[in-house]
Every structure is written in C-alpha cells, then in structure tokens.
Design a protein around this motif. Structure first.
Motif, PDB file in Angstrom:
ATOM      1  N   LEU A 175      -8.181  14.223  -4.460  1.00  0.00           N
ATOM      2  CA  LEU A 175      -6.758  13.916  -4.299  1.00  0.00           C
ATOM      3  C   LEU A 175      -6.125  14.628  -3.111  1.00  0.00           C
ATOM      4  O   LEU A 175      -5.112  14.159  -2.579  1.00  0.00           O
ATOM      5  N   SER A 176      -6.712  15.727  -2.661  1.00  0.00           N
ATOM      6  CA  SER A 176      -6.125  16.454  -1.536  1.00  0.00           C
ATOM      7  C   SER A 176      -6.203  15.649  -0.234  1.00  0.00           C
ATOM      8  O   SER A 176      -5.487  15.956   0.715  1.00  0.00           O
ATOM      9  N   ARG A 177      -7.034  14.616  -0.214  1.00  0.00           N
ATOM     10  CA  ARG A 177      -7.208  13.820   1.005  1.00  0.00           C
ATOM     11  C   ARG A 177      -6.463  12.484   0.947  1.00  0.00           C
ATOM     12  O   ARG A 177      -6.479  11.712   1.904  1.00  0.00           O
ATOM     13  N   LEU A 178      -5.794  12.222  -0.178  1.00  0.00           N
ATOM     14  CA  LEU A 178      -5.002  10.997  -0.332  1.00  0.00           C
ATOM     15  C   LEU A 178      -3.715  11.140   0.460  1.00  0.00           C
ATOM     16  O   LEU A 178      -3.044  12.165   0.395  1.00  0.00           O
ATOM     17  N   MET A 179      -3.352  10.111   1.222  1.00  0.00           N
ATOM     18  CA  MET A 179      -2.119  10.161   1.997  1.00  0.00           C
ATOM     19  C   MET A 179      -1.157   9.069   1.551  1.00  0.00           C
ATOM     20  O   MET A 179      -1.561   7.949   1.288  1.00  0.00           O
ATOM     21  N   GLU A 180       0.111   9.439   1.401  1.00  0.00           N
ATOM     22  CA  GLU A 180       1.131   8.454   1.074  1.00  0.00           C
ATOM     23  C   GLU A 180       1.438   7.631   2.312  1.00  0.00           C
ATOM     24  O   GLU A 180       1.354   8.117   3.438  1.00  0.00           O
ATOM     25  N   GLU A 235       0.860  -1.178   0.000  1.00  0.00           N
ATOM     26  CA  GLU A 235       0.000   0.000   0.000  1.00  0.00           C
ATOM     27  C   GLU A 235       0.905   1.241   0.000  1.00  0.00           C
ATOM     28  O   GLU A 235       1.584   1.513   0.974  1.00  0.00           O
ATOM     29  N   VAL A 236       0.910   1.970  -1.118  1.00  0.00           N
ATOM     30  CA  VAL A 236       1.767   3.159  -1.202  1.00  0.00           C
ATOM     31  C   VAL A 236       1.001   4.452  -0.930  1.00  0.00           C
ATOM     32  O   VAL A 236       1.606   5.469  -0.598  1.00  0.00           O
ATOM     33  N   ALA A 237      -0.328   4.398  -1.041  1.00  0.00           N
ATOM     34  CA  ALA A 237      -1.166   5.556  -0.701  1.00  0.00           C
ATOM     35  C   ALA A 237      -2.563   5.049  -0.381  1.00  0.00           C
ATOM     36  O   ALA A 237      -2.993   4.010  -0.895  1.00  0.00           O
ATOM     37  N   ARG A 238      -3.264   5.820   0.472  1.00  0.00           N
ATOM     38  CA  ARG A 238      -4.631   5.432   0.858  1.00  0.00           C
ATOM     39  C   ARG A 238      -5.386   6.664   1.328  1.00  0.00           C
ATOM     40  O   ARG A 238      -4.806   7.693   1.660  1.00  0.00           O
ATOM     41  N   TYR A 239      -6.686   6.490   1.382  1.00  0.00           N
ATOM     42  CA  TYR A 239      -7.544   7.454   2.051  1.00  0.00           C
ATOM     43  C   TYR A 239      -7.676   6.970   3.493  1.00  0.00           C
ATOM     44  O   TYR A 239      -7.777   5.762   3.739  1.00  0.00           O
ATOM     45  N   PRO A 240      -7.653   7.884   4.446  1.00  0.00           N
ATOM     46  CA  PRO A 240      -7.690   7.474   5.855  1.00  0.00           C
ATOM     47  C   PRO A 240      -8.956   6.680   6.198  1.00  0.00           C
ATOM     48  O   PRO A 240     -10.062   7.103   5.881  1.00  0.00           O
ATOM     49  N   VAL A 241      -8.749   5.543   6.814  1.00  0.00           N
ATOM     50  CA  VAL A 241      -9.841   4.721   7.334  1.00  0.00           C
ATOM     51  C   VAL A 241      -9.457   4.311   8.755  1.00  0.00           C
ATOM     52  O   VAL A 241      -8.288   4.065   9.042  1.00  0.00           O
ATOM     53  N   PRO A 242     -10.422   4.266   9.650  1.00  0.00           N
ATOM     54  CA  PRO A 242     -10.115   4.008  11.062  1.00  0.00           C
ATOM     55  C   PRO A 242      -9.325   2.730  11.312  1.00  0.00           C
ATOM     56  O   PRO A 242      -8.454   2.694  12.172  1.00  0.00           O
ATOM     57  N   PHE A 243      -9.611   1.671  10.562  1.00  0.00           N
ATOM     58  CA  PHE A 243      -8.945   0.399  10.824  1.00  0.00           C
ATOM     59  C   PHE A 243      -7.481   0.393  10.395  1.00  0.00           C
ATOM     60  O   PHE A 243      -6.763  -0.549  10.687  1.00  0.00           O
ATOM     61  N   GLU A 244      -7.019   1.451   9.741  1.00  0.00           N
ATOM     62  CA  GLU A 244      -5.604   1.545   9.386  1.00  0.00           C
ATOM     63  C   GLU A 244      -4.913   2.720  10.082  1.00  0.00           C
ATOM     64  O   GLU A 244      -3.809   3.085   9.716  1.00  0.00           O
ATOM     65  N   ALA A 245      -5.530   3.269  11.086  1.00  0.00           N
ATOM     66  CA  ALA A 245      -4.929   4.400  11.803  1.00  0.00           C
ATOM     67  C   ALA A 245      -3.576   3.993  12.373  1.00  0.00           C
ATOM     68  O   ALA A 245      -3.450   2.964  13.042  1.00  0.00           O
ATOM     69  N   GLY A 246      -2.554   4.780  12.088  1.00  0.00           N
ATOM     70  CA  GLY A 246      -1.215   4.519  12.594  1.00  0.00           C
ATOM     71  C   GLY A 246      -0.461   3.426  11.871  1.00  0.00           C
ATOM     72  O   GLY A 246       0.658   3.086  12.255  1.00  0.00           O
TER      73      GLY A 246
END
Length: 177
Positions: A169-174, A49-60
């Motif tokens: 795209l502004s909410r996509l995080m690497e 996973e090189v980028a994602r939109y924030p989801v609670p189950f992947e926090a941190g």
C-alpha cells in the motif's frame, strides 16, 4: 521505431522483477483471487481511476477513465482516456477484453500487437460502484469508482482488498480527477 519501442516494452516486462520497465507491487508469494461471482454486464460503463500503482503508460496522467462496453462477438470493448492536468486529453487507447474466468479478463489493445494482459477484478462493492483490479504478476493495480470522488469507507475497503492480495500500500498513488 515502433518495433524498437515495442521490443523495449516487452524486454522491460520480462525483467521487471529485477528492476526492469515495470515494477512489481505485490508479494507474488501471497495468493491472489479474483471476484468469484463476477457479473460483466454490471461492470460495463465508465469507471474513474481514483488510485493506481505507477505504470509507465500512465506517467503524468490525471483524470483517467476506463469505459467498457459489450460487443456483438461477446468480447468487451475497452477505452482508456488519460488527461493532462488542465483537463485536455493526453492520450487514449482502445482494445478488447475477453472474459477467461470469474472476474478474470485478458485485455488486448489495438496498437499493441501480440500482448494480452491479465486484468483481474479482485473485488467490487455490492452495487458495482467501486472496484479493485490487479494482476497476478503484481505489475499493476487500480482502485476504480463510478464517480470521480470516492467515499472514505469505500477507499479504505478497496485498500484492504489490495493488501489482502499482497499489494504494498505504500506504493499506491491517488489520482487527481
């Protein structure tokens, strides 16, 4: 306690459009399309996973991988592993994916009963080295690559696919690998 957590999870999903548990990252008025010619056997194996939109189950989570295999019953096995910043394993979750259409999967995880999530492969490059995954409801989206490092042109192409499908795209995080 487990029932309470599941209830909160489901309630959050139901109210996500109004600021609930899951945010919505795409304009759902924009049509979304999955990969019309999807070859599941080429999708098998490990993806980073090189980028994602924030989801609670992947926090941190950093160093996230998703591994797909073919089961005897025709379903795909799914194993997602999340790591801490020091590289140690933070969590893992296993499940199955059923192919329900070209590039369209329904994913179920073993310890999350009664919930099947839409997982649409929106695009892969010709060699199945880079992939873009999303969901019609816009609550998730990922850029995946076969190696932890992605070439700039592949990353740009993946971002273009997300944008074409209505993603912000502004909410996509690497994701650090």
């Amino acid at each position: 306690m487990r029932a309470l957590v599941l209830s909160l999870l489901l309630a959050g999903c139901a109210t996500a459009d109004s600021g609930g548990f899951f945010a919505v990252y795409r304009d759902t008025d924009v049509p979304i399309s999955s990969k019309a010619v999807f070859e599941p056997e080429r999708y098998l194996g490990t993806w980073y996973e090189v980028a994602r939109y924030p989801v609670p189950f992947e926090a941190g989570c950093v160093g996230v991988t998703a591994t797909y295999g073919l089961r005897e019953d025709g379903l795909l096995s799914v194993l997602n592993i999340c790591r801490n910043a020091d590289g140690s394993e933070k969590s893992r979750i296993a499940g199955t994916a059923e192919i329900v259409g070209p590039g369209r999967l329904k994913v179920r995880f073993d310890n999350v009963p009664f919930v099947a999530a839409d997982y649409w492969v929106l695009w892969t490059d010709d060699d199945y080295r880079t992939a873009v995954v999303g969901a019609p409801n816009g609550r998730s989206g990922w850029i995946l690559n076969r190696t932890p490092d992605i070439r700039a042109d592949k990353f740009d192409a993946a971002r273009d696919i997300l944008q074409f499908n209505g993603y912000d795209l502004s909410r996509l995080m690497e994701v650090t690998q």
